[in-house]
Design a protein around this motif. Sequence first.
Motif, PDB file in Angstrom:
ATOM      1  N   ASP A 146     -64.226 -55.542-116.044  1.00 37.34           N
ATOM      2  CA  ASP A 146     -65.396 -55.145-115.264  1.00 37.34           C
ATOM      3  C   ASP A 146     -64.940 -54.451-113.986  1.00 37.34           C
ATOM      4  OD1 ASP A 146     -68.010 -54.852-114.471  1.00 37.34           O
ATOM      5  OD2 ASP A 146     -68.413 -56.992-114.239  1.00 37.34           O
ATOM      6  N   GLU A 147     -65.691 -53.430-113.601  1.00 38.17           N
ATOM      7  CA  GLU A 147     -65.413 -52.715-112.352  1.00 38.17           C
ATOM      8  C   GLU A 147     -63.976 -52.201-112.304  1.00 38.17           C
ATOM      9  OE1 GLU A 147     -67.784 -52.118-109.954  1.00 38.17           O
ATOM     10  OE2 GLU A 147     -69.309 -53.170-111.120  1.00 38.17           O
ATOM     11  N   VAL A 148     -63.487 -51.683-113.412  1.00 37.76           N
ATOM     12  CA  VAL A 148     -62.091 -51.243-113.485  1.00 37.76           C
ATOM     13  C   VAL A 148     -61.793 -50.176-112.430  1.00 37.76           C
ATOM     14  CG1 VAL A 148     -62.434 -49.462-115.253  1.00 37.76           C
ATOM     15  CG2 VAL A 148     -60.228 -50.624-115.050  1.00 37.76           C
ATOM     16  N   HIS A 149     -62.797 -49.372-112.072  1.00 42.52           N
ATOM     17  CA  HIS A 149     -62.575 -48.342-111.054  1.00 42.52           C
ATOM     18  C   HIS A 149     -62.216 -48.936-109.695  1.00 42.52           C
ATOM     19  CE1 HIS A 149     -66.780 -49.510-110.539  1.00 42.52           C
ATOM     20  NE2 HIS A 149     -66.639 -49.134-109.277  1.00 42.52           N
ATOM     21  N   ALA A 150     -62.636 -50.167-109.443  1.00 43.55           N
ATOM     22  CA  ALA A 150     -62.314 -50.820-108.171  1.00 43.55           C
ATOM     23  C   ALA A 150     -60.862 -51.286-108.131  1.00 43.55           C
ATOM     24  CB  ALA A 150     -63.248 -52.002-107.940  1.00 43.55           C
ATOM     25  N   LEU A 151     -60.231 -51.373-109.293  1.00 43.60           N
ATOM     26  CA  LEU A 151     -58.862 -51.870-109.382  1.00 43.60           C
ATOM     27  C   LEU A 151     -57.840 -50.776-109.681  1.00 43.60           C
ATOM     28  CD1 LEU A 151     -59.549 -54.976-111.621  1.00 43.60           C
ATOM     29  CD2 LEU A 151     -58.962 -55.030-109.205  1.00 43.60           C
ATOM     30  N   ALA A 152     -58.249 -49.769-110.435  1.00 46.77           N
ATOM     31  CA  ALA A 152     -57.319 -48.822-111.059  1.00 46.77           C
ATOM     32  C   ALA A 152     -56.268 -48.249-110.108  1.00 46.77           C
ATOM     33  CB  ALA A 152     -58.091 -47.704-111.734  1.00 46.77           C
ATOM     34  N   ALA A 153     -56.649 -47.779-108.973  1.00 46.83           N
ATOM     35  CA  ALA A 153     -55.713 -47.081-108.086  1.00 46.83           C
ATOM     36  C   ALA A 153     -55.140 -47.978-106.989  1.00 46.83           C
ATOM     37  CB  ALA A 153     -56.412 -45.876-107.470  1.00 46.83           C
ATOM     38  N   THR A 154     -55.123 -49.292-107.241  1.00 43.98           N
ATOM     39  CA  THR A 154     -54.656 -50.222-106.213  1.00 43.98           C
ATOM     40  C   THR A 154     -53.474 -51.040-106.741  1.00 43.98           C
ATOM     41  OG1 THR A 154     -56.065 -52.059-106.939  1.00 43.98           O
ATOM     42  CG2 THR A 154     -57.040 -50.476-105.383  1.00 43.98           C
ATOM     43  N   LYS A 155     -52.861 -51.782-105.824  1.00 46.24           N
ATOM     44  CA  LYS A 155     -51.782 -52.686-106.250  1.00 46.24           C
ATOM     45  C   LYS A 155     -52.305 -53.736-107.216  1.00 46.24           C
ATOM     46  CE  LYS A 155     -48.934 -52.228-102.123  1.00 46.24           C
ATOM     47  NZ  LYS A 155     -48.385 -52.909-100.952  1.00 46.24           N
ATOM     48  N   ARG A 156     -53.533 -54.190-107.007  1.00 50.80           N
ATOM     49  CA  ARG A 156     -54.129 -55.160-107.931  1.00 50.80           C
ATOM     50  C   ARG A 156     -54.268 -54.551-109.323  1.00 50.80           C
ATOM     51  NH1 ARG A 156     -59.554 -57.534-106.536  1.00 50.80           N
ATOM     52  NH2 ARG A 156     -58.973 -59.272-107.870  1.00 50.80           N
ATOM     53  N   GLY A 157     -54.593 -53.269-109.387  1.00 48.91           N
ATOM     54  CA  GLY A 157     -54.712 -52.587-110.667  1.00 48.91           C
ATOM     55  C   GLY A 157     -53.372 -52.495-111.383  1.00 48.91           C
ATOM     56  N   THR A 158     -52.331 -52.209-110.626  1.00 54.77           N
ATOM     57  CA  THR A 158     -50.988 -52.158-111.200  1.00 54.77           C
ATOM     58  C   THR A 158     -50.588 -53.536-111.707  1.00 54.77           C
ATOM     59  OG1 THR A 158     -50.389 -50.370-109.713  1.00 54.77           O
ATOM     60  CG2 THR A 158     -48.576 -51.580-110.722  1.00 54.77           C
ATOM     61  N   HIS A 159     -50.876 -54.550-110.915  1.00 56.54           N
ATOM     62  CA  HIS A 159     -50.583 -55.932-111.302  1.00 56.54           C
ATOM     63  C   HIS A 159     -51.359 -56.310-112.559  1.00 56.54           C
ATOM     64  CE1 HIS A 159     -50.517 -60.393-110.683  1.00 56.54           C
ATOM     65  NE2 HIS A 159     -49.272 -60.095-110.371  1.00 56.54           N
ATOM     66  N   LEU A 160     -52.622 -55.901-112.624  1.00 57.60           N
ATOM     67  CA  LEU A 160     -53.432 -56.181-113.808  1.00 57.60           C
ATOM     68  C   LEU A 160     -52.860 -55.465-115.029  1.00 57.60           C
ATOM     69  CD1 LEU A 160     -55.864 -57.308-115.330  1.00 57.60           C
ATOM     70  CD2 LEU A 160     -57.205 -55.380-114.439  1.00 57.60           C
ATOM     71  N   ALA A 161     -52.423 -54.226-114.849  1.00 59.13           N
ATOM     72  CA  ALA A 161     -51.844 -53.486-115.974  1.00 59.13           C
ATOM     73  C   ALA A 161     -50.616 -54.208-116.528  1.00 59.13           C
ATOM     74  CB  ALA A 161     -51.481 -52.068-115.543  1.00 59.13           C
ATOM     75  N   LEU A 162     -49.801 -54.752-115.652  1.00 62.56           N
ATOM     76  CA  LEU A 162     -48.634 -55.519-116.103  1.00 62.56           C
ATOM     77  C   LEU A 162     -49.058 -56.786-116.841  1.00 62.56           C
ATOM     78  CD1 LEU A 162     -46.310 -55.088-113.008  1.00 62.56           C
ATOM     79  CD2 LEU A 162     -46.014 -54.074-115.272  1.00 62.56           C
ATOM     80  N   SER A 163     -50.078 -57.451-116.332  1.00 62.37           N
ATOM     81  CA  SER A 163     -50.573 -58.656-117.010  1.00 62.37           C
ATOM     82  C   SER A 163     -51.136 -58.305-118.386  1.00 62.37           C
ATOM     83  CB  SER A 163     -51.648 -59.347-116.166  1.00 62.37           C
ATOM     84  OG  SER A 163     -51.074 -59.904-115.000  1.00 62.37           O
ATOM     85  N   LEU A 164     -51.809 -57.175-118.492  1.00 64.97           N
ATOM     86  CA  LEU A 164     -52.346 -56.763-119.789  1.00 64.97           C
ATOM     87  C   LEU A 164     -51.220 -56.427-120.764  1.00 64.97           C
ATOM     88  CD1 LEU A 164     -55.417 -54.666-118.636  1.00 64.97           C
ATOM     89  CD2 LEU A 164     -55.442 -56.922-119.746  1.00 64.97           C
ATOM     90  N   GLU A 165     -50.124 -55.864-120.257  1.00 67.34           N
ATOM     91  CA  GLU A 165     -48.952 -55.620-121.115  1.00 67.34           C
ATOM     92  C   GLU A 165     -48.365 -56.945-121.600  1.00 67.34           C
ATOM     93  OE1 GLU A 165     -47.562 -52.871-122.384  1.00 67.34           O
ATOM     94  OE2 GLU A 165     -49.118 -51.626-121.489  1.00 67.34           O
ATOM     95  N   ARG A 166     -48.321 -57.943-120.707  1.00 67.42           N
ATOM     96  CA  ARG A 166     -47.838 -59.273-121.116  1.00 67.42           C
ATOM     97  C   ARG A 166     -48.756 -59.883-122.160  1.00 67.42           C
ATOM     98  NH1 ARG A 166     -45.685 -62.718-115.924  1.00 67.42           N
ATOM     99  NH2 ARG A 166     -43.636 -61.761-115.903  1.00 67.42           N
ATOM    100  N   LEU A 167     -50.040 -59.736-121.972  1.00 69.44           N
ATOM    101  CA  LEU A 167     -51.002 -60.240-122.949  1.00 69.44           C
ATOM    102  C   LEU A 167     -50.810 -59.526-124.282  1.00 69.44           C
ATOM    103  CD1 LEU A 167     -53.486 -61.960-123.704  1.00 69.44           C
ATOM    104  CD2 LEU A 167     -54.911 -60.088-122.827  1.00 69.44           C
ATOM    105  N   ASP A 168     -50.645 -58.213-124.241  1.00 70.56           N
ATOM    106  CA  ASP A 168     -50.432 -57.442-125.457  1.00 70.56           C
ATOM    107  C   ASP A 168     -49.180 -57.922-126.208  1.00 70.56           C
ATOM    108  OD1 ASP A 168     -51.245 -55.278-127.172  1.00 70.56           O
ATOM    109  OD2 ASP A 168     -49.509 -54.177-126.433  1.00 70.56           O
ATOM    110  N   ALA A 169     -48.125 -58.196-125.466  1.00 68.49           N
ATOM    111  CA  ALA A 169     -46.887 -58.699-126.095  1.00 68.49           C
ATOM    112  C   ALA A 169     -47.120 -60.087-126.707  1.00 68.49           C
ATOM    113  CB  ALA A 169     -45.762 -58.742-125.076  1.00 68.49           C
ATOM    114  N   LEU A 170     -47.927 -60.900-126.062  1.00 70.44           N
ATOM    115  CA  LEU A 170     -48.225 -62.239-126.582  1.00 70.44           C
ATOM    116  C   LEU A 170     -49.012 -62.149-127.891  1.00 70.44           C
ATOM    117  CD1 LEU A 170     -48.497 -65.368-126.204  1.00 70.44           C
ATOM    118  CD2 LEU A 170     -50.577 -64.880-124.901  1.00 70.44           C
ATOM    119  N   LEU A 171     -49.934 -61.207-127.964  1.00 72.08           N
ATOM    120  CA  LEU A 171     -50.804 -61.097-129.134  1.00 72.08           C
ATOM    121  C   LEU A 171     -50.061 -60.544-130.342  1.00 72.08           C
ATOM    122  CD1 LEU A 171     -54.033 -59.791-127.410  1.00 72.08           C
ATOM    123  CD2 LEU A 171     -53.448 -62.146-128.038  1.00 72.08           C
ATOM    124  N   GLY A 172     -49.161 -59.643-130.109  1.00 66.66           N
ATOM    125  CA  GLY A 172     -48.364 -59.103-131.215  1.00 66.66           C
ATOM    126  C   GLY A 172     -49.124 -58.213-132.171  1.00 66.66           C
ATOM    127  N   ALA A 173     -50.359 -57.892-131.855  1.00 64.42           N
ATOM    128  CA  ALA A 173     -51.141 -56.990-132.727  1.00 64.42           C
ATOM    129  C   ALA A 173     -52.020 -56.093-131.884  1.00 64.42           C
ATOM    130  CB  ALA A 173     -52.018 -57.799-133.683  1.00 64.42           C
TER     131      ALA A 173
END
Length: 119
Positions: A92-119
């Motif tokens: 939600d409200e991805v535009h509020a996060l995208a260009a910030t440090k929080r957005g970068t941090h979220l992108a890394l967390s989503l990569e970790r989630l993606d690796a956990l899911l394996g699909a």
Amino acid sequence: VLYISPLKALGVDVERNLRSPLAGIRATAHDLGISQPAVSVGIRSGDTPAAERRQLVKNPPDILITTPESLYLMLTSQARSTLATVQTVIIDEVHALAATKRGTHLALSLERLDALLGA
């Protein structure tokens, strides 16, 4: 479903706004004499008491509402296993996060989630 909100208060509003339609679906199913879906909703934020966090690990909700920071904490704790069944992520409200440090941090967390899911 993993619902990521940039603000805890927005997540609380989403949770409250989900309860009514879910109750309506259950009531309609009951009126039609069909199986009533049991869709659970949970919130995980920095303010979530330890007992509730433990309960989320033991019995993960169908829809988990969290913040980017709490997602990171979940991915780096015992709660990680509760995210292994995530099929849908809503940011939600991805535009509020995208260009910030929080957005970068979220992108890394989503990569970790993606690796956990394996699909």
